[in-house]
Write an enzyme that holds these catalytic residues in place. Structure first.
Site, PDB file in Angstrom:
ATOM      1  N   LYS A  68      -2.920   2.408  11.924  1.00 21.65           N
ATOM      2  CA  LYS A  68      -2.694   2.589  10.482  1.00 21.65           C
ATOM      3  C   LYS A  68      -1.790   3.784  10.153  1.00 21.65           C
ATOM      4  CE  LYS A  68      -3.808  -0.165   8.537  1.00 21.65           C
ATOM      5  NZ  LYS A  68      -3.047  -1.450   8.691  1.00 21.65           N
ATOM      6  N   ARG A  72       3.806  -0.318  12.774  1.00 19.67           N
ATOM      7  CA  ARG A  72       4.609  -1.529  12.603  1.00 19.67           C
ATOM      8  C   ARG A  72       5.944  -1.176  11.925  1.00 19.67           C
ATOM      9  NH1 ARG A  72       5.836  -5.779  14.985  1.00 19.67           N
ATOM     10  NH2 ARG A  72       3.650  -5.902  15.559  1.00 19.67           N
ATOM     11  N   ARG A 151      -0.293   9.966  10.014  1.00 23.50           N
ATOM     12  CA  ARG A 151      -0.273  10.229   8.566  1.00 23.50           C
ATOM     13  C   ARG A 151      -1.503  11.048   8.227  1.00 23.50           C
ATOM     14  NH1 ARG A 151      -1.710   4.261   6.197  1.00 23.50           N
ATOM     15  NH2 ARG A 151      -1.287   5.193   4.183  1.00 23.50           N
ATOM     16  N   GLY A 275       0.709  -1.902   3.612  1.00 27.02           N
ATOM     17  CA  GLY A 275       0.993  -1.347   2.296  1.00 27.02           C
ATOM     18  C   GLY A 275       0.064  -1.911   1.230  1.00 27.02           C
TER      19      GLY A 275
HETATM   20  P1  A3P Z   1      -1.647   0.789   4.252  1.00 32.69           P
HETATM   21  O1  A3P Z   1      -1.584  -0.700   4.348  1.00 32.69           O
HETATM   22  O2  A3P Z   1      -3.000   1.318   4.317  1.00 32.69           O
HETATM   23  O3  A3P Z   1      -0.862   1.353   3.094  1.00 32.69           O
HETATM   24  P2  A3P Z   1       0.160   0.257  10.954  1.00 32.69           P
HETATM   25  O4  A3P Z   1       1.390  -0.590  11.042  1.00 32.69           O
HETATM   26  O5  A3P Z   1       0.111   1.309  12.007  1.00 32.69           O
HETATM   27  O6  A3P Z   1      -1.071  -0.580  10.849  1.00 32.69           O
HETATM   28  O7  A3P Z   1       0.258   1.080   9.612  1.00 32.69           O
HETATM   29  C1  A3P Z   1       0.157   0.457   8.361  1.00 32.69           C
HETATM   30  C2  A3P Z   1       0.628   1.445   7.317  1.00 32.69           C
HETATM   31  O8  A3P Z   1       2.041   1.591   7.411  1.00 32.69           O
HETATM   32  C3  A3P Z   1       0.402   0.980   5.924  1.00 32.69           C
HETATM   33  O9  A3P Z   1      -0.902   1.367   5.559  1.00 32.69           O
HETATM   34  C4  A3P Z   1       1.504   1.686   5.121  1.00 32.69           C
HETATM   35  O10 A3P Z   1       1.037   2.758   4.351  1.00 32.69           O
HETATM   36  C5  A3P Z   1       2.424   2.228   6.217  1.00 32.69           C
HETATM   37  N1  A3P Z   1       3.842   1.978   5.997  1.00 32.69           N
HETATM   38  C6  A3P Z   1       4.809   2.855   6.316  1.00 32.69           C
HETATM   39  N2  A3P Z   1       6.007   2.394   5.963  1.00 32.69           N
HETATM   40  C7  A3P Z   1       5.798   1.165   5.416  1.00 32.69           C
HETATM   41  C8  A3P Z   1       6.671   0.192   4.857  1.00 32.69           C
HETATM   42  N3  A3P Z   1       7.976   0.401   4.792  1.00 32.69           N
HETATM   43  N4  A3P Z   1       6.124  -0.953   4.374  1.00 32.69           N
HETATM   44  C9  A3P Z   1       4.777  -1.136   4.423  1.00 32.69           C
HETATM   45  N5  A3P Z   1       3.902  -0.241   4.935  1.00 32.69           N
HETATM   46  C10 A3P Z   1       4.398   0.901   5.441  1.00 32.69           C
END
Ligand code: A3P
Length: 311
Positions: A68, A72, A151, A275
């Site tokens: 999180k 990705r 984060r 997001g």
């Molecule tokens: P949230 O969905 O809680 O906001 P991971 O890919 O490690 O699971 O992380 C997910 C998080 O990537 C999301 O958490 C979001 O806040 C963050 N993130 C960073 N850049 C992003 C982007 N451009 N679009 C969507 N989410 C993004």
């Protein structure tokens, strides 16, 4: 020494397991980890024909987490770079005993085909909090470059909860309010896994036992959300890549509320599971969580000789 012992173990596995056997083992991969498209590559009648001049190699760099943290987004954004080939799936090779026993040959098969001028990157967010991954990755390649995206650890707890919440809803399992998980018998429930995963100092110590700090580049996940380009430029430098990612590769999508990617004539945002809006958390509970994490954050800043803008 630990690194050496694991290397020997891997070597023995490779000698005893012919690549064809390992490929067959790959046919039984867990479909929740590998996407069906990739699994299809392993079927006998659909032998993939690699693009000429490409090969599969163990990764030059791994995004090790944190879950999180924005793993990705970081991988997709790095994929813009013409000299980067990214793995299509999370492999969990280094933290699952059954996968690990299949050997490096098997792991390499899961990597993308890449040209000699490209570097290969995979991401498995669970590695950062895995007790086994640092030693095993070190045994595979002690000079590998590691990327860690972090984060604000309090936000990360809420994001972690939100992901599990939606997964449970999808699977028709009961869900709980976040406060019920964060608090037990009136005190902060520090055994809650989402909190444990946000103890960055604890996990970082484990990595620093096997890798020097200079080999682990920390991406500021909050900064990546606000403005991705500067963070990507730092990653390019860390990976010794020529600067190819530019501001026009990103555009802000008002509906999603996040930056999306423009590359190869295509525009794309991350999946809707990235997001998502977070639940609002009871103020007192939130303060308890923040003050518990504050000391861990300070220790983490000392370990990595750097501070972050976390509340
Ligand atoms: P949230 O969905 O809680 O906001 P991971 O890919 O490690 O699971 O992380 C997910 C998080 O990537 C999301 O958490 C979001 O806040 C963050 N993130 C960073 N850049 C992003 C982007 N451009 N679009 C969507 N989410 C993004």
């Amino acid at each position: 020494m630990a690194c050496f012992l694991v290397s020997v173990f891997l070597l023995v596995l490779q000698v005893h397991a012919a690549p064809s056997e390992l490929l067959q083992t790959g046919l039984t991969l867990d479909s929740t980890v590998l996407n069906p498209g990739l699994a299809a590559n392993f079927s006998e009648d659909a032998t993939p024909s690699p693009p000429p001049g490409t090969s599969k190699r163990t990764p030059h760099s791994i995004i090790i987490g944190v879950r999180k943290g924005g793993t990705r987004a970081l991988l997709e954004m790095l994929d813009i770079h013409p000299e980067v080939a990214v793995a299509a799936t999370e492999v969990h090779f280094f933290d699952w005993d059954d996968n690990y026993a299949k050997g490096l040959e098997w792991y390499r098969e899961l990597m993308p085909y890449s040209y000699p001028h490209q570097i290969t990157v995979e991401k498995t967010p669970g590695y950062f909090t895995s007790a086994l991954a640092p030693e095993r990755i070190c045994a595979m390649n002690s000079s590998i470059k590691l990327l860690l995206i972090l984060r604000d650890p309090t936000e990360r707890v809420i994001s972690d909860y939100t992901q599990v919440y939606f997964n449970r809803l999808e699977n028709h399992k009961p869900v709980q309010a976040i406060e019920n998980l964060l608090v037990r018998s009136g005190a902060l429930n520090i055994r809650y896994k989402a909190i444990q995963r946000s103890l960055y100092d604890v996990h970082m110590r484990n990595w620093l036992r096997h890798f020097p700090l200079e080999q682990i580049h920390i991406v500021d996940g909050d900064a990546l959300i606000r403005d991705p380009l500067p963070e990507l430029q730092k990653v390019e430098r860390f990976l010794n890549l020529p600067p190819r990612i530019v501001s026009s590769n990103f555009y802000f999508n008002q509906t999603k509320g996040f930056y999306c990617i423009r590359s190869d004539g295509r525009e794309r945002c991350l999946h809707e599971s990235k997001g998502r809006p977070h639940p609002s958390v009871n103020g007192t509970v939130l303060q308890q969580l923040r003050s518990f994490l504050r000391e861990h954050n300070r220790t983490f800043f000392r370990l990595v000789k750097r501070t972050f803008d976390w509340q």
